[in-house]
Scaffold this motif. Structure first.
Motif, mmCIF file in Angstrom:
data_model
loop_
_atom_site.group_PDB
_atom_site.id
_atom_site.type_symbol
_atom_site.label_atom_id
_atom_site.label_comp_id
_atom_site.label_asym_id
_atom_site.label_seq_id
_atom_site.Cartn_x
_atom_site.Cartn_y
_atom_site.Cartn_z
ATOM 1 N N ALA A 8 -17.823 -1.518 -8.230
ATOM 2 C CA ALA A 8 -16.970 -1.520 -7.049
ATOM 3 C C ALA A 8 -17.433 -2.031 -5.882
ATOM 4 C CB ALA A 8 -16.434 0.066 -6.794
ATOM 5 N N ALA A 9 -16.381 -2.596 -5.270
ATOM 6 C CA ALA A 9 -17.027 -3.535 -3.925
ATOM 7 C C ALA A 9 -16.308 -3.122 -2.799
ATOM 8 C CB ALA A 9 -16.208 -4.992 -4.396
ATOM 9 N N ALA A 10 -17.181 -3.031 -1.665
ATOM 10 C CA ALA A 10 -17.078 -2.844 -0.499
ATOM 11 C C ALA A 10 -17.061 -4.308 0.284
ATOM 12 C CB ALA A 10 -17.829 -1.976 0.361
ATOM 13 N N ILE A 11 -15.782 -4.885 0.370
ATOM 14 C CA ILE A 11 -15.704 -6.282 0.586
ATOM 15 C C ILE A 11 -15.631 -6.123 2.086
ATOM 16 C CG2 ILE A 11 -14.290 -8.306 0.630
ATOM 17 C CD1 ILE A 11 -13.165 -7.172 -2.044
ATOM 18 N N VAL A 12 -16.500 -6.940 2.847
ATOM 19 C CA VAL A 12 -16.734 -6.615 4.446
ATOM 20 C C VAL A 12 -16.217 -7.557 5.251
ATOM 21 C CG1 VAL A 12 -18.679 -6.279 6.341
ATOM 22 C CG2 VAL A 12 -18.710 -5.176 3.819
ATOM 23 N N LYS A 13 -15.456 -7.459 6.181
ATOM 24 C CA LYS A 13 -15.242 -8.671 6.996
ATOM 25 C C LYS A 13 -15.097 -8.287 8.388
ATOM 26 C CE LYS A 13 -11.246 -11.719 8.111
ATOM 27 N NZ LYS A 13 -9.935 -12.305 7.635
ATOM 28 N N ASP A 14 -15.917 -8.775 9.198
ATOM 29 C CA ASP A 14 -16.569 -8.014 10.624
ATOM 30 C C ASP A 14 -16.908 -6.611 10.446
ATOM 31 O OD1 ASP A 14 -15.799 -10.319 12.090
ATOM 32 O OD2 ASP A 14 -13.482 -10.104 11.502
ATOM 33 N N ASP A 15 -16.250 -5.706 10.778
ATOM 34 C CA ASP A 15 -16.647 -4.169 10.718
ATOM 35 C C ASP A 15 -15.621 -3.355 9.701
ATOM 36 O OD1 ASP A 15 -19.143 -4.356 12.075
ATOM 37 O OD2 ASP A 15 -18.207 -3.658 14.077
ATOM 38 N N HIS A 16 -14.952 -4.240 8.935
ATOM 39 C CA HIS A 16 -13.782 -3.732 8.240
ATOM 40 C C HIS A 16 -13.868 -3.932 6.591
ATOM 41 C CE1 HIS A 16 -11.869 -3.748 12.046
ATOM 42 N NE2 HIS A 16 -11.075 -3.098 11.526
ATOM 43 N N LEU A 18 -12.221 -3.930 2.801
ATOM 44 C CA LEU A 18 -11.062 -4.105 2.068
ATOM 45 C C LEU A 18 -10.565 -2.727 1.153
ATOM 46 C CD1 LEU A 18 -8.418 -5.709 1.744
ATOM 47 C CD2 LEU A 18 -9.416 -6.628 -0.138
ATOM 48 N N ILE A 19 -9.891 -2.050 1.235
ATOM 49 C CA ILE A 19 -9.552 -0.999 0.121
ATOM 50 C C ILE A 19 -8.226 -1.212 -0.412
ATOM 51 C CG2 ILE A 19 -11.133 0.597 1.267
ATOM 52 C CD1 ILE A 19 -8.680 2.147 2.525
ATOM 53 N N ALA A 20 -8.102 -0.530 -1.584
ATOM 54 C CA ALA A 20 -6.866 -0.640 -2.608
ATOM 55 C C ALA A 20 -6.176 0.591 -2.835
ATOM 56 C CB ALA A 20 -7.276 -1.658 -3.570
ATOM 57 N N LYS A 21 -4.949 0.530 -2.625
ATOM 58 C CA LYS A 21 -4.310 1.697 -3.088
ATOM 59 C C LYS A 21 -3.826 1.679 -4.547
ATOM 60 C CE LYS A 21 -1.322 4.195 -0.528
ATOM 61 N NZ LYS A 21 -0.204 4.422 0.535
ATOM 62 N N ARG A 22 -4.220 2.710 -5.432
ATOM 63 C CA ARG A 22 -3.671 2.677 -6.912
ATOM 64 C C ARG A 22 -2.092 2.682 -6.981
ATOM 65 N NH1 ARG A 22 -7.169 5.059 -11.137
ATOM 66 N NH2 ARG A 22 -9.163 4.297 -10.566
ATOM 67 N N GLY A 23 -1.726 1.383 -7.940
ATOM 68 C CA GLY A 23 -0.318 1.452 -7.904
ATOM 69 C C GLY A 23 0.443 1.988 -9.144
ATOM 70 N N SER A 24 -0.526 2.543 -10.103
ATOM 71 C CA SER A 24 -0.026 3.261 -11.258
ATOM 72 C C SER A 24 -1.052 4.345 -11.785
ATOM 73 C CB SER A 24 0.450 2.531 -12.314
ATOM 74 O OG SER A 24 -0.782 1.671 -12.706
ATOM 75 N N GLY A 25 -0.700 5.087 -12.896
ATOM 76 C CA GLY A 25 -1.536 5.867 -13.437
ATOM 77 C C GLY A 25 -1.777 7.204 -12.770
ATOM 78 N N GLY A 29 -1.219 5.870 -5.577
ATOM 79 C CA GLY A 29 -1.075 6.342 -4.460
ATOM 80 C C GLY A 29 -2.277 6.601 -3.718
ATOM 81 N N LEU A 30 -3.370 6.811 -4.356
ATOM 82 C CA LEU A 30 -4.631 7.126 -3.586
ATOM 83 C C LEU A 30 -5.560 5.713 -3.406
ATOM 84 C CD1 LEU A 30 -5.749 10.187 -5.541
ATOM 85 C CD2 LEU A 30 -4.466 10.179 -3.523
ATOM 86 N N TRP A 31 -6.275 5.710 -2.676
ATOM 87 C CA TRP A 31 -7.114 4.643 -2.171
ATOM 88 C C TRP A 31 -8.367 4.411 -2.977
ATOM 89 C CZ3 TRP A 31 -5.198 0.826 0.683
ATOM 90 C CH2 TRP A 31 -3.816 1.206 1.396
ATOM 91 N N GLU A 32 -9.077 3.334 -3.236
ATOM 92 C CA GLU A 32 -10.300 3.076 -3.933
ATOM 93 C C GLU A 32 -10.912 1.979 -3.375
ATOM 94 O OE1 GLU A 32 -9.225 2.525 -8.037
ATOM 95 O OE2 GLU A 32 -8.291 0.934 -7.742
ATOM 96 N N PHE A 33 -12.136 1.764 -3.713
ATOM 97 C CA PHE A 33 -12.945 0.552 -3.678
ATOM 98 C C PHE A 33 -12.477 -0.368 -4.949
ATOM 99 C CE2 PHE A 33 -15.813 3.341 -1.427
ATOM 100 C CZ PHE A 33 -15.686 2.761 -0.125
ATOM 101 N N PRO A 34 -12.066 -1.637 -4.743
ATOM 102 C CA PRO A 34 -11.583 -2.366 -6.018
ATOM 103 C C PRO A 34 -12.717 -2.695 -6.815
ATOM 104 C CG PRO A 34 -11.521 -3.575 -3.985
ATOM 105 C CD PRO A 34 -11.807 -2.392 -3.581
ATOM 106 N N GLY A 35 -12.408 -2.705 -8.061
ATOM 107 C CA GLY A 35 -13.401 -2.844 -9.137
ATOM 108 C C GLY A 35 -13.147 -2.502 -10.528
ATOM 109 N N GLY A 36 -14.059 -2.478 -11.597
ATOM 110 C CA GLY A 36 -13.532 -2.041 -12.885
ATOM 111 C C GLY A 36 -14.867 -1.825 -13.827
ATOM 112 N N LYS A 37 -14.536 -1.705 -15.055
ATOM 113 C CA LYS A 37 -15.257 -1.496 -16.022
ATOM 114 C C LYS A 37 -16.202 -2.508 -16.303
ATOM 115 C CE LYS A 37 -12.382 1.539 -18.435
ATOM 116 N NZ LYS A 37 -11.579 1.893 -19.845
#
Length: 131
Positions: A8-16, A18-25, A29-37
Motif C-alpha cells: 500500500a502507498a502513503a502518497i505524500v504531497k506537502d503534509d497531505h 492521498l487516501i481512497a474510499k472503497r467503491g465496492s465489496g 465506503g471505508l477509506w484505505e491506502f491505495p495498493g494491492g496484491k
C-alpha cells in the motif's frame, strides 16, 4: 487459513496523504491506502508501482518503507507493507475507488478506515513527523 500479501502507498504531497474510499465489496465506503496484491515474482516496490498505476493512473517514485501490519479477517490473513512515496504525475483517474481525498497526515484518524489499514495510521504519523 489463507494468507494474502499486499502493498500500500502513503502518497505524500506537502503534509497531505492521498487516501481512497472503497467503491465496492465488503468494505465499500471505508477509506484505505491505495495498493494491492503482490503477484508471483514481483518485488514489493514493483508491485506497488504497478498497483498505483492500475488504480489511480499515477506513476510514483521515492518509495520508502514505513511498516508492515498483520490482520486476520474471518476468511484470510492479510500481510500489508506500507511505503511512503511521491506522485510523479498529477493526472489521477479513479479506476476502483469511489472517492479520493488529500488529508493532512495528522488528521488520518478523522475518517473511517478498512480494518487492516488502522494498524498503520500511527506508523504513518510517526514517519512523517520525523521530517
Amino acid at each position: 487459513m489463507k494468507s494474502v500479501e499486499v502493498v500500500a502507498a502513503a502518497i505524500v504531497k506537502d503534509d497531505h496523504i492521498l487516501i481512497a474510499k472503497r467503491g465496492s465489496g465488503e468494505f465499500e465506503g471505508l477509506w484505505e491506502f491505495p495498493g494491492g496484491k503482490i503477484e508471483m515474482g514481483e518485488s514489493q516496490e514493483i508491485a506497488l508501482k504497478r498497483e498505483i498505476d492500475e488504480e489511480l493512473n499515477l506513476m510514483i517514485s521515492d518509495l520508502n518503507y514505513i511498516d508492515t501490519t498483520f490482520y486476520d479477517y474471518p476468511s484470510f490473513s492479510l500481510v500489508m507493507h506500507l511505503y511512503s512515496c511521491t506522485a510523479d504525475t498529477e493526472n489521477i483517474i479513479k479506476h476502483v475507488h469511489s472517492e479520493l481525498l488529500w488529508i493532512h497526515y495528522q488528521q488520518l484518524d478523522s475518517v473511517e478506515w478498512v480494518p487492516a489499514d488502522i494498524g498503520l495510521l500511527k506508523s504513518v504519523v510517526d514517519y512523517l513527523s520525523k521530517d
